[in-house]
Motif scaffolding. Structure first.
Motif, mmCIF file in Angstrom:
data_model
loop_
_atom_site.group_PDB
_atom_site.id
_atom_site.type_symbol
_atom_site.label_atom_id
_atom_site.label_comp_id
_atom_site.label_asym_id
_atom_site.label_seq_id
_atom_site.Cartn_x
_atom_site.Cartn_y
_atom_site.Cartn_z
ATOM 1 N N VAL A 20 43.491 6.769 59.081
ATOM 2 C CA VAL A 20 43.573 5.306 59.090
ATOM 3 C C VAL A 20 44.454 4.733 60.190
ATOM 4 C CG1 VAL A 20 42.991 4.987 56.650
ATOM 5 C CG2 VAL A 20 45.376 5.408 57.299
ATOM 6 N N ALA A 21 45.362 5.514 60.758
ATOM 7 C CA ALA A 21 46.248 4.923 61.769
ATOM 8 C C ALA A 21 47.082 5.996 62.458
ATOM 9 C CB ALA A 21 47.180 3.883 61.150
ATOM 10 N N GLY A 44 44.272 -3.545 52.971
ATOM 11 C CA GLY A 44 43.937 -2.702 51.826
ATOM 12 C C GLY A 44 44.518 -1.313 51.944
ATOM 13 N N ARG A 45 44.429 -0.716 53.122
ATOM 14 C CA ARG A 45 44.929 0.644 53.323
ATOM 15 C C ARG A 45 46.449 0.690 53.267
ATOM 16 N NH1 ARG A 45 40.708 3.671 51.986
ATOM 17 N NH2 ARG A 45 38.912 3.368 53.356
ATOM 18 N N PHE A 46 47.111 -0.379 53.707
ATOM 19 C CA PHE A 46 48.572 -0.383 53.775
ATOM 20 C C PHE A 46 49.176 -1.434 52.838
ATOM 21 C CE2 PHE A 46 47.155 1.495 57.751
ATOM 22 C CZ PHE A 46 47.939 2.628 57.801
ATOM 23 N N VAL A 102 44.556 8.914 54.347
ATOM 24 C CA VAL A 102 44.501 8.586 52.922
ATOM 25 C C VAL A 102 43.371 9.394 52.295
ATOM 26 C CG1 VAL A 102 45.424 6.279 53.247
ATOM 27 C CG2 VAL A 102 42.947 6.621 53.248
ATOM 28 N N GLU A 103 43.440 9.574 50.982
ATOM 29 C CA GLU A 103 42.391 10.291 50.269
ATOM 30 C C GLU A 103 41.354 9.326 49.737
ATOM 31 O OE1 GLU A 103 43.950 12.759 47.204
ATOM 32 O OE2 GLU A 103 44.252 14.451 48.557
ATOM 33 N N GLN A 104 40.108 9.792 49.717
ATOM 34 C CA GLN A 104 39.015 8.991 49.165
ATOM 35 C C GLN A 104 37.984 9.944 48.590
ATOM 36 O OE1 GLN A 104 37.894 5.445 51.269
ATOM 37 N NE2 GLN A 104 35.713 5.886 51.044
#
Length: 210
Positions: A20-21, A44-46, A102-104
């Motif tokens: 993600v970054a 949303g991610r952070f 991140v996990e998904q």
């Protein structure tokens, strides 16, 4: 989790990691870090409380660690993230150049536009001018950009192809192929420098491969 009598429990969803970054540099004196975003949904991610895994060299004190987001701010349109326990510039500087994941769920649809999970890309046929020239055998994630590793019986040695729109104009996961327009010679034994920054790596700021 419950299951019907005599049956097996439902399998747990397989998890995949989504890049993600990247942390660019420390910002201010209170532990902030500027972000290079690979996501269309930074809020949303952070969001506060979100956990991210940290990709760093094995000799880093952060190796194998996770960070919890405390807040995300924007300064002159530049995203800056703050993490629990990263309270000053000195600590923040030890995280510079780290890549965040991140996990998904494996089967969850990606919310990012023009982006794919690694497992969606690996195995796709690689076509040049409509002809098969190999298959994607893996995806390598470098700080500057993603690389598609092309192999197969048609390829004498693995080819590293930057995953940028200029070289990969079409990704068709439904039909199982990508179309490539690589720089001259890359499929004829020549190599290119894939270590530098690439402005068109996403065509708009986010990573194309997760």
């Amino acid at each position: 989790m419950s299951s019907r009598k005599g049956g097996l429990p439902a399998p747990k969803p397989q998890r995949v990691e989504l890049r993600v970054a990247r942390l660019l540099k420390a910002h201010g004196l209170k532990g902030g870090l500027k972000l290079e975003l690979y996501t269309d949904d930074p809020e949303g991610r952070f969001r506060p409380g979100a956990e991210v895994s940290v990709q760093v060299p094995t000799d880093s004190a952060w190796f194998g660690q996770k960070l919890t987001v405390s807040q995300l701010r924007f300064y002159n349109a530049q995203p800056v993230v703050f993490f629990d326990g990263v309270d000053d510039r000195t600590v923040a500087e030890t995280l510079v150049r780290a890549i965040l994941w991140v996990e998904q769920d494996h089967d969850a649809p990606s919310t990012e536009s023009d982006a794919w999970f690694d497992h969606q890309l690996v195995g796709l046929e690689v076509r040049r001018d409509g002809a098969r020239v190999g298959d994607i055998v893996r995806v390598d994630h470098l700080p500057a950009q993603d690389l598609l590793v092309v192999g197969g019986p048609e390829v004498q040695e693995e080819i590293l192809l930057p995953f940028v729109r200029a070289f990969v104009p079409e990704v068709n996961t439904d039909e199982g192929f990508i179309s490539v327009t690589p720089p001259g010679g890359i499929f004829d034994g020549e190599s290119i420098d894939a270590s530098g920054d690439e402005d068109d790596s996403t065509g708009g700021g986010e990573a194309r491969a997760h």
